[in-house]
Scaffold this motif. Structure first.
Motif, PDB file in Angstrom:
ATOM      1  N   GLN A 139       0.839  -1.192   0.000  1.00 15.75           N
ATOM      2  CA  GLN A 139       0.000   0.000   0.000  1.00 15.75           C
ATOM      3  C   GLN A 139       0.876   1.245   0.000  1.00 15.75           C
ATOM      4  O   GLN A 139       1.923   1.271  -0.636  1.00 15.75           O
ATOM      5  CB  GLN A 139      -0.998  -0.056   1.159  1.00 15.75           C
ATOM      6  N   THR A 140       0.521   2.314   0.735  1.00 15.56           N
ATOM      7  CA  THR A 140       1.290   3.560   0.689  1.00 15.56           C
ATOM      8  C   THR A 140       2.492   3.535   1.626  1.00 15.56           C
ATOM      9  O   THR A 140       3.558   4.038   1.315  1.00 15.56           O
ATOM     10  CB  THR A 140       0.389   4.764   1.059  1.00 15.56           C
ATOM     11  N   GLY A 141       2.316   2.934   2.813  1.00 15.26           N
ATOM     12  CA  GLY A 141       3.363   2.977   3.830  1.00 15.26           C
ATOM     13  C   GLY A 141       4.482   1.968   3.643  1.00 15.26           C
ATOM     14  O   GLY A 141       5.579   2.147   4.148  1.00 15.26           O
ATOM     15  N   GLY A 142       4.198   0.867   2.972  1.00 12.14           N
ATOM     16  CA  GLY A 142       5.206  -0.159   2.757  1.00 12.14           C
ATOM     17  C   GLY A 142       5.298  -1.155   3.912  1.00 12.14           C
ATOM     18  O   GLY A 142       4.767  -0.926   5.004  1.00 12.14           O
ATOM     19  N   VAL A 143       5.978  -2.264   3.665  1.00 11.72           N
ATOM     20  CA  VAL A 143       6.107  -3.346   4.646  1.00 11.72           C
ATOM     21  C   VAL A 143       7.553  -3.841   4.662  1.00 11.72           C
ATOM     22  O   VAL A 143       8.154  -4.026   3.601  1.00 11.72           O
ATOM     23  CB  VAL A 143       5.163  -4.526   4.311  1.00 11.72           C
ATOM     24  N   THR A 144       8.082  -4.040   5.867  1.00 14.37           N
ATOM     25  CA  THR A 144       9.404  -4.637   6.043  1.00 14.37           C
ATOM     26  C   THR A 144       9.241  -5.932   6.826  1.00 14.37           C
ATOM     27  O   THR A 144       8.616  -5.939   7.894  1.00 14.37           O
ATOM     28  CB  THR A 144      10.355  -3.689   6.807  1.00 14.37           C
ATOM     29  N   ILE A 145       9.795  -7.020   6.300  1.00 11.52           N
ATOM     30  CA  ILE A 145       9.739  -8.329   6.958  1.00 11.52           C
ATOM     31  C   ILE A 145      11.174  -8.758   7.252  1.00 11.52           C
ATOM     32  O   ILE A 145      12.017  -8.766   6.353  1.00 11.52           O
ATOM     33  CB  ILE A 145       9.039  -9.372   6.059  1.00 11.52           C
ATOM     34  N   ILE A 146      11.441  -9.085   8.520  1.00 10.22           N
ATOM     35  CA  ILE A 146      12.794  -9.486   8.926  1.00 10.22           C
ATOM     36  C   ILE A 146      12.733 -10.936   9.408  1.00 10.22           C
ATOM     37  O   ILE A 146      11.972 -11.260  10.327  1.00 10.22           O
ATOM     38  CB  ILE A 146      13.329  -8.585  10.050  1.00 10.22           C
ATOM     39  N   ILE A 147      13.528 -11.805   8.773  1.00  2.00           N
ATOM     40  CA  ILE A 147      13.543 -13.217   9.149  1.00  2.00           C
ATOM     41  C   ILE A 147      14.935 -13.613   9.634  1.00  2.00           C
ATOM     42  O   ILE A 147      15.930 -13.052   9.195  1.00  2.00           O
ATOM     43  CB  ILE A 147      13.085 -14.133   7.984  1.00  2.00           C
ATOM     44  N   PRO A 148      15.023 -14.567  10.571  1.00  2.00           N
ATOM     45  CA  PRO A 148      16.341 -14.974  11.075  1.00  2.00           C
ATOM     46  C   PRO A 148      17.219 -15.578   9.990  1.00  2.00           C
ATOM     47  O   PRO A 148      16.723 -16.065   8.972  1.00  2.00           O
ATOM     48  CB  PRO A 148      16.000 -16.039  12.132  1.00  2.00           C
ATOM     49  N   ASP A 149      18.519 -15.562  10.219  1.00  2.00           N
ATOM     50  CA  ASP A 149      19.446 -16.267   9.338  1.00  2.00           C
ATOM     51  C   ASP A 149      19.066 -17.745   9.354  1.00  2.00           C
ATOM     52  O   ASP A 149      18.695 -18.280  10.400  1.00  2.00           O
ATOM     53  CB  ASP A 149      20.885 -16.108   9.845  1.00  2.00           C
ATOM     54  N   GLY A 150      19.150 -18.388   8.203  1.00  2.00           N
ATOM     55  CA  GLY A 150      18.794 -19.804   8.125  1.00  2.00           C
ATOM     56  C   GLY A 150      17.375 -20.041   7.657  1.00  2.00           C
ATOM     57  O   GLY A 150      17.041 -21.126   7.215  1.00  2.00           O
ATOM     58  N   TRP A 151      16.496 -19.016   7.754  1.00  2.00           N
ATOM     59  CA  TRP A 151      15.162 -19.116   7.176  1.00  2.00           C
ATOM     60  C   TRP A 151      15.283 -18.711   5.708  1.00  2.00           C
ATOM     61  O   TRP A 151      16.126 -17.884   5.351  1.00  2.00           O
ATOM     62  CB  TRP A 151      14.183 -18.172   7.857  1.00  2.00           C
ATOM     63  N   VAL A 152      14.421 -19.279   4.861  1.00  2.00           N
ATOM     64  CA  VAL A 152      14.421 -18.900   3.450  1.00  2.00           C
ATOM     65  C   VAL A 152      13.046 -18.374   3.048  1.00  2.00           C
ATOM     66  O   VAL A 152      12.050 -18.637   3.719  1.00  2.00           O
ATOM     67  CB  VAL A 152      14.807 -20.077   2.523  1.00  2.00           C
ATOM     68  N   ALA A 153      13.025 -17.628   1.948  1.00  2.00           N
ATOM     69  CA  ALA A 153      11.778 -17.043   1.445  1.00  2.00           C
ATOM     70  C   ALA A 153      11.567 -17.456   0.000  1.00  2.00           C
ATOM     71  O   ALA A 153      12.487 -17.409  -0.810  1.00  2.00           O
ATOM     72  CB  ALA A 153      11.833 -15.524   1.566  1.00  2.00           C
ATOM     73  N   GLU A 154      10.337 -17.862  -0.309  1.00  2.00           N
ATOM     74  CA  GLU A 154       9.915 -18.153  -1.683  1.00  2.00           C
ATOM     75  C   GLU A 154       9.098 -16.941  -2.127  1.00  2.00           C
ATOM     76  O   GLU A 154       8.013 -16.691  -1.599  1.00  2.00           O
ATOM     77  CB  GLU A 154       9.075 -19.432  -1.697  1.00  2.00           C
ATOM     78  N   THR A 155       9.634 -16.148  -3.060  1.00  2.00           N
ATOM     79  CA  THR A 155       9.030 -14.855  -3.392  1.00  2.00           C
ATOM     80  C   THR A 155       8.661 -14.710  -4.868  1.00  2.00           C
ATOM     81  O   THR A 155       8.383 -13.607  -5.326  1.00  2.00           O
ATOM     82  CB  THR A 155      10.002 -13.716  -2.998  1.00  2.00           C
ATOM     83  N   SER A 156       8.652 -15.802  -5.610  1.00  2.00           N
ATOM     84  CA  SER A 156       8.437 -15.716  -7.057  1.00  2.00           C
ATOM     85  C   SER A 156       7.039 -15.207  -7.427  1.00  2.00           C
ATOM     86  O   SER A 156       6.830 -14.744  -8.540  1.00  2.00           O
ATOM     87  CB  SER A 156       8.680 -17.079  -7.713  1.00  2.00           C
ATOM     88  N   GLU A 157       6.087 -15.266  -6.486  1.00  2.00           N
ATOM     89  CA  GLU A 157       4.721 -14.815  -6.799  1.00  2.00           C
ATOM     90  C   GLU A 157       4.454 -13.381  -6.345  1.00  2.00           C
ATOM     91  O   GLU A 157       3.318 -12.923  -6.376  1.00  2.00           O
ATOM     92  CB  GLU A 157       3.704 -15.777  -6.174  1.00  2.00           C
ATOM     93  N   MET A 158       5.499 -12.658  -5.930  1.00  2.00           N
ATOM     94  CA  MET A 158       5.315 -11.263  -5.513  1.00  2.00           C
ATOM     95  C   MET A 158       5.253 -10.345  -6.730  1.00  2.00           C
ATOM     96  O   MET A 158       6.065 -10.441  -7.640  1.00  2.00           O
ATOM     97  CB  MET A 158       6.480 -10.823  -4.615  1.00  2.00           C
ATOM     98  N   ASN A 159       4.292  -9.416  -6.712  1.00  2.00           N
ATOM     99  CA  ASN A 159       4.173  -8.380  -7.735  1.00  2.00           C
ATOM    100  C   ASN A 159       4.837  -7.122  -7.162  1.00  2.00           C
ATOM    101  O   ASN A 159       4.444  -6.673  -6.091  1.00  2.00           O
ATOM    102  CB  ASN A 159       2.689  -8.137  -8.018  1.00  2.00           C
ATOM    103  N   PRO A 160       5.828  -6.545  -7.842  1.00  2.00           N
ATOM    104  CA  PRO A 160       6.533  -5.399  -7.254  1.00  2.00           C
ATOM    105  C   PRO A 160       5.682  -4.143  -7.090  1.00  2.00           C
ATOM    106  O   PRO A 160       5.976  -3.305  -6.237  1.00  2.00           O
ATOM    107  CB  PRO A 160       7.697  -5.152  -8.217  1.00  2.00           C
ATOM    108  N   GLY A 161       4.621  -3.990  -7.884  1.00  2.00           N
ATOM    109  CA  GLY A 161       3.825  -2.770  -7.802  1.00  2.00           C
ATOM    110  C   GLY A 161       4.676  -1.557  -8.139  1.00  2.00           C
ATOM    111  O   GLY A 161       5.766  -1.667  -8.690  1.00  2.00           O
ATOM    112  N   LEU A 162       4.223  -0.344  -7.754  1.00  2.00           N
ATOM    113  CA  LEU A 162       4.975   0.886  -8.044  1.00  2.00           C
ATOM    114  C   LEU A 162       6.156   1.043  -7.096  1.00  2.00           C
ATOM    115  O   LEU A 162       7.202   1.556  -7.466  1.00  2.00           O
ATOM    116  CB  LEU A 162       4.053   2.111  -7.926  1.00  2.00           C
ATOM    117  N   GLY A 163       5.984   0.619  -5.854  1.00  2.00           N
ATOM    118  CA  GLY A 163       7.021   0.821  -4.845  1.00  2.00           C
ATOM    119  C   GLY A 163       8.136  -0.200  -4.898  1.00  2.00           C
ATOM    120  O   GLY A 163       9.175  -0.033  -4.273  1.00  2.00           O
TER     121      GLY A 163
END
Length: 196
Positions: A126-150
């Protein structure tokens, strides 16, 4: 077979299990051992059977005498006008939805104790944005993320430690953007001091 005879139904216990289902039982057994419910010999024997399980009938007895895991309700976090944050020690559900709103959202997993094999996060910058912090050793599957304008930035590594969750991220960066990352050096120092 006579006219009125029905074929024998296929029993659900004979359905083959997946790698993720085996891994979930392994996690459950490791948790039970950490809680003192299983000794080392029992744990080793059950882990061996779990890793070699082919059907649900093979897996079910391995956790039948353990207490049921308490399911955590899905979490919805909204930034609204002033922002929102989930930090420190908190109970992680399998499903999380995050809306950045006008004020932004910070979702910090670095001090959580999470035994889930996977966490599904639907995120909307949205307008404010989001920050996600994960510990070392965790992984993220992000191929379905749409970058949008931001935009969307994935600053995580692909090195997954055994027994850690996979974050499955979907959604849009919106105009505020979404970032997923590991802790920075300041956050690491604060963690070591017991702060944050």
């Amino acid at each position: 077979m006579g006219e009125n005879q029905q074929p024998t139904p296929f029993h659900p216990d004979q359905v083959r299990v997946s790698h993720d289902e085996r891994e979930a039982v392994v996690e459950r057994l490791n948790t039970a051992a950490a809680e003192g419910r299983l000794d080392f010999i029992e744990l080793e024997a059950r882990l061996d059977r779990a890793l070699n399980a082919k059907t649900y009938a093979d897996l079910a007895p391995l956790t039948a005498d353990l207490p049921p895991e308490i399911a955590v309700e899905p979490l919805v976090l909204k930034g609204g006008m002033n922002g929102a944050a989930r930090t420190g020690r908190w109970q992680v559900p399998a499903q999380i939805t995050v809306y950045g709103g006008m004020g932004s959202v910070k979702l910090d997993f670095t001090q959580t104790q999470c035994r889930l094999p996977e966490i599904a996060i639907e995120v909307h910058g949205q307008t404010g944005g989001v920050t996600i912090i994960i510990p070392d050793g965790w992984v993220a599957e992000t191929s379905e993320m749409n970058p949008g304008l931001g935009g969307f930035r994935d600053k995580t590594t692909s090195e997954r430690l055994s027994g850690t969750p996979r974050i499955r991220l979907v959604g849009s960066g919106g105009s505020g953007g979404v970032v997923i990352r590991h802790p920075n050096s300041w956050e690491r120092r604060m963690q070591r001091r017991g702060g944050v």
